[in-house]
Design an enzyme around this catalytic site. Structure first.
Site, mmCIF file in Angstrom:
data_model
loop_
_atom_site.group_PDB
_atom_site.id
_atom_site.type_symbol
_atom_site.label_atom_id
_atom_site.label_comp_id
_atom_site.label_asym_id
_atom_site.label_seq_id
_atom_site.Cartn_x
_atom_site.Cartn_y
_atom_site.Cartn_z
ATOM 1 N N LYS A 14 4.595 3.815 -11.819
ATOM 2 C CA LYS A 14 3.462 4.308 -12.801
ATOM 3 C C LYS A 14 2.261 4.465 -12.082
ATOM 4 C CE LYS A 14 3.301 -0.524 -13.359
ATOM 5 N NZ LYS A 14 4.450 -1.049 -12.699
ATOM 6 N N ARG A 89 0.219 -6.345 -19.608
ATOM 7 C CA ARG A 89 1.279 -6.774 -19.041
ATOM 8 C C ARG A 89 1.870 -8.055 -19.715
ATOM 9 N NH1 ARG A 89 0.476 -4.602 -13.584
ATOM 10 N NH2 ARG A 89 2.122 -4.844 -12.317
ATOM 11 N N ARG A 128 7.533 0.990 0.781
ATOM 12 C CA ARG A 128 6.284 0.986 0.890
ATOM 13 C C ARG A 128 5.838 -0.105 1.869
ATOM 14 N NH1 ARG A 128 3.076 0.506 -4.539
ATOM 15 N NH2 ARG A 128 3.664 -1.425 -4.512
ATOM 16 N N ARG A 134 1.545 -3.747 2.070
ATOM 17 C CA ARG A 134 1.008 -4.632 0.946
ATOM 18 C C ARG A 134 1.560 -5.923 1.063
ATOM 19 N NH1 ARG A 134 0.740 -1.739 -4.833
ATOM 20 N NH2 ARG A 134 1.552 -3.868 -5.543
ATOM 21 N N ARG A 145 8.017 -10.872 -8.484
ATOM 22 C CA ARG A 145 7.384 -9.796 -9.350
ATOM 23 C C ARG A 145 8.579 -9.309 -10.472
ATOM 24 N NH1 ARG A 145 5.156 -5.992 -5.197
ATOM 25 N NH2 ARG A 145 4.546 -4.449 -6.853
HETATM 26 P P1 B4P Z 1 4.310 2.395 -8.267
HETATM 27 O O1 B4P Z 1 5.404 1.939 -9.491
HETATM 28 O O2 B4P Z 1 3.604 3.563 -8.398
HETATM 29 O O3 B4P Z 1 3.887 0.953 -7.864
HETATM 30 P P2 B4P Z 1 2.525 0.417 -8.450
HETATM 31 O O4 B4P Z 1 1.611 1.173 -9.111
HETATM 32 O O5 B4P Z 1 1.946 -0.223 -7.093
HETATM 33 O O6 B4P Z 1 3.092 -0.794 -9.424
HETATM 34 P P3 B4P Z 1 3.097 -2.446 -9.257
HETATM 35 O O7 B4P Z 1 3.735 -2.644 -10.385
HETATM 36 O O8 B4P Z 1 4.049 -2.550 -8.078
HETATM 37 O O9 B4P Z 1 1.669 -2.996 -8.969
HETATM 38 P P4 B4P Z 1 0.319 -3.036 -9.637
HETATM 39 O O10 B4P Z 1 -0.572 -2.435 -8.618
HETATM 40 O O11 B4P Z 1 0.179 -2.492 -10.770
HETATM 41 O O12 B4P Z 1 5.248 2.897 -6.941
HETATM 42 C C1 B4P Z 1 6.013 2.443 -6.027
HETATM 43 C C2 B4P Z 1 6.428 2.933 -4.746
HETATM 44 O O13 B4P Z 1 7.595 3.853 -5.355
HETATM 45 C C3 B4P Z 1 5.432 3.796 -4.063
HETATM 46 O O14 B4P Z 1 5.486 3.449 -2.971
HETATM 47 C C4 B4P Z 1 5.709 5.368 -4.403
HETATM 48 O O15 B4P Z 1 5.522 5.919 -3.555
HETATM 49 C C5 B4P Z 1 7.206 5.321 -5.009
HETATM 50 N N1 B4P Z 1 7.714 6.303 -5.879
HETATM 51 C C6 B4P Z 1 7.048 6.581 -6.824
HETATM 52 N N2 B4P Z 1 7.700 7.548 -7.622
HETATM 53 C C7 B4P Z 1 9.033 7.867 -6.883
HETATM 54 C C8 B4P Z 1 9.980 8.450 -6.874
HETATM 55 N N3 B4P Z 1 10.275 9.258 -7.866
HETATM 56 N N4 B4P Z 1 11.127 8.598 -6.014
HETATM 57 C C9 B4P Z 1 10.810 7.529 -5.165
HETATM 58 N N5 B4P Z 1 9.814 6.816 -4.766
HETATM 59 C C10 B4P Z 1 8.836 6.818 -5.670
HETATM 60 O O16 B4P Z 1 -0.008 -4.741 -9.740
HETATM 61 C C11 B4P Z 1 -0.046 -5.414 -8.414
HETATM 62 C C12 B4P Z 1 -0.382 -7.222 -8.882
HETATM 63 O O17 B4P Z 1 -1.710 -6.902 -9.480
HETATM 64 C C13 B4P Z 1 0.586 -7.513 -9.802
HETATM 65 O O18 B4P Z 1 1.798 -8.220 -9.180
HETATM 66 C C14 B4P Z 1 -0.405 -8.780 -10.585
HETATM 67 O O19 B4P Z 1 -0.453 -9.819 -9.662
HETATM 68 C C15 B4P Z 1 -1.672 -8.097 -10.542
HETATM 69 N N6 B4P Z 1 -1.918 -7.480 -12.132
HETATM 70 C C16 B4P Z 1 -2.185 -6.138 -12.065
HETATM 71 N N7 B4P Z 1 -2.334 -5.825 -13.361
HETATM 72 C C17 B4P Z 1 -2.343 -6.983 -14.032
HETATM 73 C C18 B4P Z 1 -2.409 -7.343 -15.381
HETATM 74 N N8 B4P Z 1 -2.483 -6.336 -16.446
HETATM 75 N N9 B4P Z 1 -2.372 -8.504 -15.711
HETATM 76 C C19 B4P Z 1 -2.085 -9.484 -14.776
HETATM 77 N N10 B4P Z 1 -2.078 -9.358 -13.491
HETATM 78 C C20 B4P Z 1 -2.016 -8.170 -13.297
#
Ligand code: B4P
Length: 190
Positions: A14, A89, A128, A134, A145
């Site tokens: 995402k 979410r 990652r 992280r 998660r």
């Molecule tokens: P991403 O999927 O981009 O991971 P993310 O943005 O960090 O999403 P995530 O859901 O993990 O955490 P968030 O920050 O939203 O990428 C993951 C990895 O994959 C990266 O290293 C990337 O390089 C790699 N990748 C991407 N595309 C690829 C491909 N095509 N091939 C290979 N590798 C690839 O949330 C963190 C925390 O915040 C949550 O757990 C929660 O506690 C809180 N939070 C955030 N929003 C919330 C909400 N709305 N409500 C309640 N809590 C919330």
């Protein structure tokens, strides 16, 4: 206005794709995860409140989220819409988002779901963890998660399917190929 939701499990890409979408379509990129990480880093009152919750892999309370989103939206001017990354979410967050956008005479244009299997997610996030360290990227917390996603977030699929706004994109492959598929899907609502 083009208001997109990037949807998918943790690690589905995402954050990676949202940055590219925002740039191409001149949208404001709002990542609730990035907002929380920045608040934690700066040790603000909000950061201190949410740190433990995030490190355990749980969701921050819905009460806090809509205010954070509203404030984040107000910081953008001259954008042609938003790409929401990691929000909503829960069903309650989705309902509040509909209200918030309604008050601006807008609505969600499209929910783009990145379809990636749990094994690939675990592999990506462990990679990652090795690179960025992280705190919520340990194997135990990643599993938590994913569990939270299936229980609290996946009901949103039906919520948006009922509105005819949910579209799934294959999320495995090169970042560029996935982005191309995303752009083709966005064209269907423009
Ligand atoms: P991403 O999927 O981009 O991971 P993310 O943005 O960090 O999403 P995530 O859901 O993990 O955490 P968030 O920050 O939203 O990428 C993951 C990895 O994959 C990266 O290293 C990337 O390089 C790699 N990748 C991407 N595309 C690829 C491909 N095509 N091939 C290979 N590798 C690839 O949330 C963190 C925390 O915040 C949550 O757990 C929660 O506690 C809180 N939070 C955030 N929003 C919330 C909400 N709305 N409500 C309640 N809590 C919330």
């Amino acid at each position: 206005m083009l208001n997109l939701i990037l949807f998918g499990t943790p690690g589905s890409g995402k954050g990676t794709q949202s940055v590219k979408i925002a740039e191409k379509y001149k949208l404001g990129h709002i990542s609730t995860g990035d907002i929380f990480r920045s608040e934690i880093k700066s040790k603000t009152e909000l950061g201190l409140k949410v740190q433990k919750i995030i490190e355990r892999g749980c969701l921050v309370s819905d009460e806090m989220l809509i205010e954070i989103l509203d404030n984040a939206m107000k910081k953008f001017s001259d954008v042609e819409g938003f790409v929401l990354d990691g929000f909503p979410r829960t069903i309650r967050q989705a309902e509040e988002l509909d209200e918030l956008l309604g008050s601006r005479n807008e609505c969600v244009s499209l929910v783009l779901a990145l379809d990636v299997n749990p094994d690939e997610v675990l592999h990506r996030l462990m990679k990652r963890a090795a690179q960025e360290g992280r705190k919520d990227d340990t194997e135990e917390v990643i599993k938590k998660r994913l569990n939270v996603y299936y229980h609290q977030t996946s009901p949103l699929i039906e919520y948006y399917q009922k509105q005819g706004k949910y579209k799934s994109v294959h999320g495995i492959g090169s970042v560029e190929d996935i982005f191309e598929n995303i752009c083709n899907t966005i064209q269907t609502v423009r």
